[in-house]
Structure formats: structure tokens, C-alpha cells
Design a protein around this motif. Structure first.
Motif, mmCIF file in Angstrom:
data_model
loop_
_atom_site.group_PDB
_atom_site.id
_atom_site.type_symbol
_atom_site.label_atom_id
_atom_site.label_comp_id
_atom_site.label_asym_id
_atom_site.label_seq_id
_atom_site.Cartn_x
_atom_site.Cartn_y
_atom_site.Cartn_z
ATOM 1 N N THR A 3 49.193 57.980 14.662
ATOM 2 C CA THR A 3 49.490 58.858 15.638
ATOM 3 C C THR A 3 49.450 58.220 16.978
ATOM 4 N N LEU A 4 50.747 58.325 17.767
ATOM 5 C CA LEU A 4 50.839 57.953 19.112
ATOM 6 C C LEU A 4 50.760 59.351 20.183
ATOM 7 N N ILE A 5 49.700 59.384 20.882
ATOM 8 C CA ILE A 5 49.516 60.448 21.918
ATOM 9 C C ILE A 5 49.979 59.876 22.987
ATOM 10 N N ALA A 22 42.891 63.452 19.878
ATOM 11 C CA ALA A 22 42.756 62.281 19.424
ATOM 12 C C ALA A 22 41.445 62.325 18.434
ATOM 13 N N GLN A 23 40.369 62.730 18.858
ATOM 14 C CA GLN A 23 39.179 62.632 18.178
ATOM 15 C C GLN A 23 39.108 63.537 17.049
ATOM 16 N N ARG A 24 40.003 64.702 17.150
ATOM 17 C CA ARG A 24 40.298 65.560 15.848
ATOM 18 C C ARG A 24 40.867 64.932 14.805
ATOM 19 N N LEU A 25 42.064 64.206 15.271
ATOM 20 C CA LEU A 25 42.930 63.341 14.287
ATOM 21 C C LEU A 25 42.015 62.119 13.809
ATOM 22 N N VAL A 26 41.343 61.565 14.500
ATOM 23 C CA VAL A 26 40.350 60.639 14.152
ATOM 24 C C VAL A 26 39.556 61.035 12.914
ATOM 25 N N ASP A 27 38.809 62.411 13.382
ATOM 26 C CA ASP A 27 38.109 62.958 12.322
ATOM 27 C C ASP A 27 38.789 63.270 10.848
ATOM 28 N N VAL A 32 44.786 56.517 15.766
ATOM 29 C CA VAL A 32 45.128 57.227 17.075
ATOM 30 C C VAL A 32 45.209 56.374 18.435
ATOM 31 N N THR A 33 46.428 56.236 18.786
ATOM 32 C CA THR A 33 46.522 55.404 20.321
ATOM 33 C C THR A 33 46.674 56.548 21.219
ATOM 34 N N LEU A 171 48.404 69.198 13.606
ATOM 35 C CA LEU A 171 48.818 68.121 13.622
ATOM 36 C C LEU A 171 48.483 67.319 12.398
ATOM 37 N N SER A 172 47.227 67.173 12.166
ATOM 38 C CA SER A 172 46.608 66.436 11.108
ATOM 39 C C SER A 172 47.340 66.770 9.444
#
Length: 174
Positions: A3-5, A22-27, A32-33, A171-172
Motif C-alpha cells: 500500500t502506498l499512502i 499506515a500503522q493500522r495497515l501494518v498491523d 506500507v509506504t 482499506l485492509s
């Protein structure tokens, strides 16, 4: 998922929201970038499976760089899972805090050829002590007109972080 933010911000609240997403997506096991719109590379766009763009409002407008970026990269953006969110203080009002009711999201959709698959709007932050004299007085005047906070010694955060987390969850799950 990769995922690119991408963010466009004036005072930094959009970056804070992007970092939370980003943190929620990493979780959720995403790679994520997070990158400023002016620093995005073609390779980052190509490598991304999902593109999330967030942009703030200042004096009623998204920054021109947002529209220029979209015009240049629209085909690549639309070939991926894609979403957009706007950060604006108007969204502090319940009647203007959804994509359907927020005037800046509606204006964005009219001005942009890109029609994102997923939309969100988040209330921003007013940080009077951080502003220069002109911005402080202009924002104070706007807040006076719209019945917002006018104490120029204060910082007022309106972001609903639970709503940001809900967007990240959506998103996730894409």
C-alpha cells in the motif's frame, strides 16, 4: 498487500492521519509506504497494489499539486485499488462529515477526472500558535463566521481517530 499512502498537507494533520492509517495497515500485515505527493516516484506507483491519497484544505481548496499529480498519473492510479480522503475543519460539523455531505469532497469530485473507489473525510486541526499572523487572522475570521474556536492562543483538534481507524479497516479488507 503493498500500500502506498500519498499525502498533500499544509500544517501536518494529514500526515498524522496517514501515519495512523499506515500503522493500522501494518498491523493488518500490509507493506506500507507513506510519501509526500511531491516526492512520489513512478516506481512506487507501479509497485503499489493499493494507492491511498489524503489531502488537506486551506482557504477552501485542495492544493494544485494534488490535481496536477492526479492528471499526470490517473491511468496508473485507477489501475490499482484506490481511495481518497480529505482533511478539513468543516468536517467537524456532523452535517458535513461524510463524503456525501462534505462540500470539499463534492468539489474535489467535480474538479478531478479521477473518481476514487473509496472516499472518506476527516475533521482536521486548528493550531493557532503555529500560524503566522496572516493565517492566524484569516483562520480566526473563518472560524468566527462558522462558529468555530477563535481563541488564537489555543490548539483545537477535531479529528475523530475512531473514524480514521474504521477507514483503515476498510482499506485492509480490500
Amino acid at each position: 498487500m503493498n500500500t502506498l499512502i500519498i499525502y498533500s498537507t499544509v500544517d501536518g494533520q494529514t500526515i498524522s492521519i496517514c501515519q495512523r492509517i499506515a500503522q493500522r495497515l501494518v498491523d493488518a500485515k500490509h507493506q506500507v509506504t507513506v510519501v509526500d505527493i511531491k516526492d512520489v516516484t513512478q516506481q512506487q506507483l507501479i509497485d503499489a497494489e493499493q494507492i491511498v491519497m489524503g489531502a488537506s484544505i486551506r482557504y477552501g481548496k485542495h492544493r494544485p499539486a494534488l490535481y496536477n499529480f492526479i492528471a499526470t498519473n490517473q491511468a496508473l492510479i485507477t489501475s490499482k485499488l484506490n481511495s481518497f480522503f480529505s482533511v478539513n475543519v468543516v468536517a467537524r460539523k456532523p452535517e458535513k462529515n461524510t463524503p456525501e455531505t462534505n462540500p470539499y469532497i463534492q468539489k474535489f469530485l467535480q474538479l478531478s477526472a479521477w473518481q476514487p473507489q473509496l472516499l472518506a473525510v476527516f475533521a482536521g486541526k486548528i493550531d493557532y500558535p503555529k500560524y503566522g499572523f496572516f493565517d492566524k487572522m484569516m483562520i480566526r475570521f473563518i472560524m468566527w463566521i462558522t462558529k468555530g474556536p477563535t481563541d488564537t492562543s489555543g490548539t483545537f483538534e477535531f479529528t475523530n481517530w475512531h473514524k480514521v481507524d474504521e477507514f483503515a479497516k476498510r482499506l485492509s479488507e480490500q
